[in-house]
Design an enzyme around this catalytic site. Sequence first.
Site, PDB file in Angstrom:
ATOM      1  N   ARG A 112      12.483  -5.956  -9.356  1.00 47.56           N
ATOM      2  CA  ARG A 112      12.553  -5.470 -10.290  1.00 47.56           C
ATOM      3  C   ARG A 112      13.980  -5.484 -11.212  1.00 47.56           C
ATOM      4  O   ARG A 112      14.897  -5.918 -10.527  1.00 47.56           O
ATOM      5  CB  ARG A 112      12.585  -3.781 -10.069  1.00 47.56           C
ATOM      6  CG  ARG A 112      11.327  -3.275  -9.943  1.00 47.56           C
ATOM      7  CD  ARG A 112      10.784  -3.201 -11.526  1.00 47.56           C
ATOM      8  NE  ARG A 112       9.378  -2.473 -11.211  1.00 47.56           N
ATOM      9  CZ  ARG A 112       8.259  -2.994 -11.416  1.00 47.56           C
ATOM     10  NH1 ARG A 112       8.203  -4.147 -11.249  1.00 47.56           N
ATOM     11  NH2 ARG A 112       7.155  -1.895 -11.402  1.00 47.56           N
ATOM     12  N   GLU A 128      13.550  -4.934 -21.048  1.00 42.34           N
ATOM     13  CA  GLU A 128      12.516  -5.578 -21.416  1.00 42.34           C
ATOM     14  C   GLU A 128      11.659  -4.960 -22.550  1.00 42.34           C
ATOM     15  O   GLU A 128      11.388  -3.707 -22.561  1.00 42.34           O
ATOM     16  CB  GLU A 128      11.466  -5.721 -20.183  1.00 42.34           C
ATOM     17  CG  GLU A 128      11.949  -6.504 -19.106  1.00 42.34           C
ATOM     18  CD  GLU A 128      11.047  -6.520 -17.741  1.00 42.34           C
ATOM     19  OE1 GLU A 128      10.043  -5.900 -18.081  1.00 42.34           O
ATOM     20  OE2 GLU A 128      11.323  -6.950 -16.669  1.00 42.34           O
ATOM     21  N   HIS A 153       8.352 -11.419 -17.642  1.00 39.96           N
ATOM     22  CA  HIS A 153       7.584 -10.550 -16.841  1.00 39.96           C
ATOM     23  C   HIS A 153       5.902 -10.580 -16.682  1.00 39.96           C
ATOM     24  O   HIS A 153       5.197  -9.475 -16.772  1.00 39.96           O
ATOM     25  CB  HIS A 153       7.849  -9.073 -17.239  1.00 39.96           C
ATOM     26  CG  HIS A 153       7.666  -7.930 -16.029  1.00 39.96           C
ATOM     27  ND1 HIS A 153       8.574  -6.806 -15.879  1.00 39.96           N
ATOM     28  CD2 HIS A 153       7.010  -8.044 -14.799  1.00 39.96           C
ATOM     29  CE1 HIS A 153       8.082  -6.245 -14.817  1.00 39.96           C
ATOM     30  NE2 HIS A 153       7.150  -6.875 -14.120  1.00 39.96           N
TER      31      HIS A 153
END
Length: 318
Positions: A231, A260, A279
């Site tokens: 994370r 993000e 991601h």
Amino acid sequence: MSIEHTVLVVTREDDPQFSMLKGLPLIVGHEPAAFASAVKEPVVILAWSGPRKLMRDVFTMCQDVRWVHSRSAGLDSLLFPELVASDVPLTNGSGVFSQSLGEFALGAILYFAKDFRRMIRNQAAGVWEQFDVEEISRQTVGIVGYGDIGRAVAKRVHPMGMTVLANKRHPPQSADPMVDQFYKTEELPEMLARCDYVVVCLPLTAETRHMISDAEFAAMKPSAVVINIGRGPVIDQAAMVRALTAKRIKGAGLDVFEQEPIPAGDPMYGLENVLLSPHCADHTAEWLNQAMRFFLDQYRRFTNGEPLENVVDKTLGY
């Protein structure tokens, strides 16, 4: 005898994978009103892609929730006080996406060891320039957070001849054939000092937020590369940018970030010593199908009264 429960799919958009649920008692919804007819029924909730507020609204309005399953392995964007305090079991998608993340980690290691960025830059410029590369079989990788993703990393780097170190809050009593040495949380700086590559695989909790910051970067070798597939906020991104800019570490291979998407103009985009993945390191052609198949197997277990896999400790957040 199996007992079926209505499945409430909490989602922000319709996905093709919902057709795999055909035959089950099912409600798919993007807002709480969609589930009004089931508030008094025994239900299970599949948290597929909806935001925390929607999930919380649905959970609190339903009077007989028997089980909640999260498509994602990470739970930092899902957990809310009512769910944590309840007796409702929570499971997650841990293990479903780990193999591709392990491959990304190995790819990032090879990217820096063989200096692929330099090769690509020279090829584009039409430059023939020989240079030395590194042999990873002579190097050490440290895995911060040795859970399912960490094991997927170890299974790929250990056969390459790398020395594998692993950080785990409670190291196993028995030996792990993939790990040369375990380190407890308080021993993390000692482990980091030995590593050529540091692969961060931790979930995001109050304890792990900014676990890797200035002190941890200072403990690393100047030649170390940090890889984050856990994370984003586990790493203090500002501290990492400082370390990268000052060349206190060699580089970083990142699939996750504190914010993000990364906003336009962010310095991360311009750093030559960063490999940036938006991601999506686990977004294989089958990743959503795999996630739904796992839920269906879990649902079969649940309706047959069998033990569920991946039961989460809600107080710990993983």
